[in-house]
Design a protein around this motif. Structure first.
Motif, PDB file in Angstrom:
ATOM      1  N   ILE A 187       0.326  -4.379  -1.575  1.00  0.00           N
ATOM      2  CA  ILE A 187       0.944  -5.424  -0.748  1.00  0.00           C
ATOM      3  C   ILE A 187       2.173  -4.802  -0.111  1.00  0.00           C
ATOM      4  O   ILE A 187       2.714  -3.828  -0.648  1.00  0.00           O
ATOM      5  N   ASP A 188       2.605  -5.321   1.026  1.00  0.00           N
ATOM      6  CA  ASP A 188       3.876  -4.838   1.567  1.00  0.00           C
ATOM      7  C   ASP A 188       4.984  -5.803   1.152  1.00  0.00           C
ATOM      8  O   ASP A 188       4.741  -6.987   0.915  1.00  0.00           O
ATOM      9  N   VAL A 189       6.196  -5.259   1.024  1.00  0.00           N
ATOM     10  CA  VAL A 189       7.311  -6.080   0.553  1.00  0.00           C
ATOM     11  C   VAL A 189       7.941  -6.779   1.747  1.00  0.00           C
ATOM     12  O   VAL A 189       8.774  -6.212   2.442  1.00  0.00           O
ATOM     13  N   SER A 190       7.496  -8.004   2.005  1.00  0.00           N
ATOM     14  CA  SER A 190       8.118  -8.795   3.066  1.00  0.00           C
ATOM     15  C   SER A 190       8.906  -9.966   2.486  1.00  0.00           C
ATOM     16  O   SER A 190       9.927 -10.356   3.010  1.00  0.00           O
ATOM     17  N   ASP A 191       8.436 -10.513   1.372  1.00  0.00           N
ATOM     18  CA  ASP A 191       9.114 -11.663   0.754  1.00  0.00           C
ATOM     19  C   ASP A 191      10.083 -11.246  -0.351  1.00  0.00           C
ATOM     20  O   ASP A 191      10.755 -12.090  -0.933  1.00  0.00           O
ATOM     21  N   ILE A 202      -6.699  -4.294  -1.230  1.00  0.00           N
ATOM     22  CA  ILE A 202      -6.507  -5.742  -1.363  1.00  0.00           C
ATOM     23  C   ILE A 202      -5.494  -6.026  -2.484  1.00  0.00           C
ATOM     24  O   ILE A 202      -5.151  -5.140  -3.251  1.00  0.00           O
ATOM     25  N   ARG A 203      -5.064  -7.290  -2.545  1.00  0.00           N
ATOM     26  CA  ARG A 203      -4.086  -7.667  -3.572  1.00  0.00           C
ATOM     27  C   ARG A 203      -4.732  -7.901  -4.926  1.00  0.00           C
ATOM     28  O   ARG A 203      -4.057  -7.860  -5.950  1.00  0.00           O
ATOM     29  N   GLY A 204      -6.008  -8.219  -4.926  1.00  0.00           N
ATOM     30  CA  GLY A 204      -6.633  -8.786  -6.124  1.00  0.00           C
ATOM     31  C   GLY A 204      -7.258  -7.809  -7.088  1.00  0.00           C
ATOM     32  O   GLY A 204      -7.957  -8.234  -8.001  1.00  0.00           O
ATOM     33  N   SER A 209       3.086  -3.320   9.173  1.00  0.00           N
ATOM     34  CA  SER A 209       3.279  -3.225   7.726  1.00  0.00           C
ATOM     35  C   SER A 209       2.158  -3.946   6.976  1.00  0.00           C
ATOM     36  O   SER A 209       1.708  -3.486   5.918  1.00  0.00           O
ATOM     37  N   ASP A 210       1.691  -5.061   7.529  1.00  0.00           N
ATOM     38  CA  ASP A 210       0.549  -5.748   6.906  1.00  0.00           C
ATOM     39  C   ASP A 210      -0.715  -4.882   6.975  1.00  0.00           C
ATOM     40  O   ASP A 210      -1.506  -4.856   6.041  1.00  0.00           O
ATOM     41  N   LEU A 211      -0.886  -4.163   8.077  1.00  0.00           N
ATOM     42  CA  LEU A 211      -2.031  -3.249   8.167  1.00  0.00           C
ATOM     43  C   LEU A 211      -1.868  -2.107   7.164  1.00  0.00           C
ATOM     44  O   LEU A 211      -2.838  -1.677   6.531  1.00  0.00           O
TER      45      LEU A 211
END
Ligand SMILES: [Mg+2]
Length: 327
Positions: A215-219, A149-151, A75-77
């Motif tokens: 981003i992936d939704v992990s948090d 990327i997130r930014g 998921s991070d990939l």
């Protein structure tokens, strides 16, 4: 050590077969793997650890644990737009896990590898007096310069989310008996969403060159959208009514609306949140169709650096967890 193969037997009988399609792994006989990235590509690397009692319930099956350990990394990939290629795994095994457990665990890894076209390239296996822990380092690739990327989110961009949000939180609550749902199909569907994360790899890949941030939704939706905003130096306004919910989750909320807050902050959805300029809306929906994943537009990126949640009456919603989210 009870009925468990020694380290070398374990490697030869259960782990080496997972490495056979990856020549650089040399059937796990050497001290390290050797390989080169494809020409014109960059390597994307991520590492996530999962620990019994922290990231999964100690009662989970070896299959569910293997699926989680690998999927959270994939998921991070996906969030970076990468195509997974290989992974390294460190297993920290308590004594009581036997050959049968290990066979089921590696069998699940084999099935997932096949589904994602990847192979094991190396790792380590140790005994531990502590809880079961699995660390995976996953590698993927992207054409040079195209990693998401997130930014990169800009004011005015649309915010999208894939799939449905909150099912995994409800599935975990059901397993922990913090929540009861009478309908057996709904119960099963929600628990499956917790147990079997589906990394959105195809969607991530099809968003390369289109999404301004991802981003992936992990948090949890709230925390992970905040991560995009922080990295991009922007804020966001989200329409709560646009957040996609599954039919079982909607049915639960008619009786227990208080679960909504937990569903947005609970995490483990492994969906993607991403942003893109409004001019790309057509390309974004084509990309989602190509990846065969439903997406929902839930709000906009704003210049003002705060996270605003707007209810169906256009009023700002104050969450029990803290109201306006400033950062
Ligand atoms: Mg992540």
């Amino acid at each position: 050590m009870a009925n468990r193969p020694g380290e070398f037997d374990l490697i030869k009988s259960l782990l080496a077969p997972l490495a056979k399609t990856f020549p650089g792994a040399m059937a796990l006989t050497d001290d390290a793997a050797v390989f080169a990235p494809r020409a014109g590509h960059e390597v994307v690397v991520t590492k996530d650890a999962v620990v019994a009692g922290v990231h999964f319930l100690t009662t989970e099956s070896p299959e569910a644990i293997a699926a989680r350990a690998l999927s959270v990394n994939l998921s991070d990939l996906a969030a970076m737009g990468a195509t997974p290629t290989t992974y390294f795994m460190a297993l920290m095994l308590p004594e009581e896990l036997d050959a049968d457990w290990l066979g089921r665990f590696t069998g699940q890894l084999a099935a997932q590898q096949e589904a994602y076209g990847i192979a094991l390239a190396g790792g380590d296996t140790v005994s531990t007096p502590g809880p079961l822990a699995i660390t995976i380092t996953a590698l993927g690739e992207v054409p040079a310069g195209t990693a998401l990327i997130r930014g990169g989110a800009c004011s005015g961009d649309d915010i999208y989310v894939s799939g449905c949000i909150g099912d995994a939180t409800l599935g975990l609550a059901l397993l922990k008996k913090d929540l009861a749902i009478a309908d057996e199909n709904d119960r099963r569907a929600l628990i499956a969403r917790h147990r079997t994360p589906m990394p959105r790899l195809r969607l991530g890949q099809s968003l390369r060159g289109l999404a301004s941030a991802a981003i992936d939704v992990s948090d949890g939706l709230v925390a992970d959208l905040e991560h995009i905003c922080t990295a991009s130096g922007v804020g966001a306004e989200v329409r709560l009514a646009s957040i996609p919910l599954s039919p079982p989750a909607r049915r639960l909320l008619t009786d227990g609306p208080a679960w909504f807050d937990k569903m947005l902050s609970g995490g483990d959805d492994y969906e993607l949140i991403f942003s893109a300029p409004p001019a790309s809306a057509g390309d974004i929906s084509n990309a989602a169709r190509e990846a065969d994943v439903a997406i929902s537009r839930i709000g906009q990126i704003t210049e003002r650096r705060e996270l605003r949640w707007i209810d169906e009456n256009g009023q700002p919603r104050i969450f029990a967890s803290g109201g306006w989210k400033h950062f």
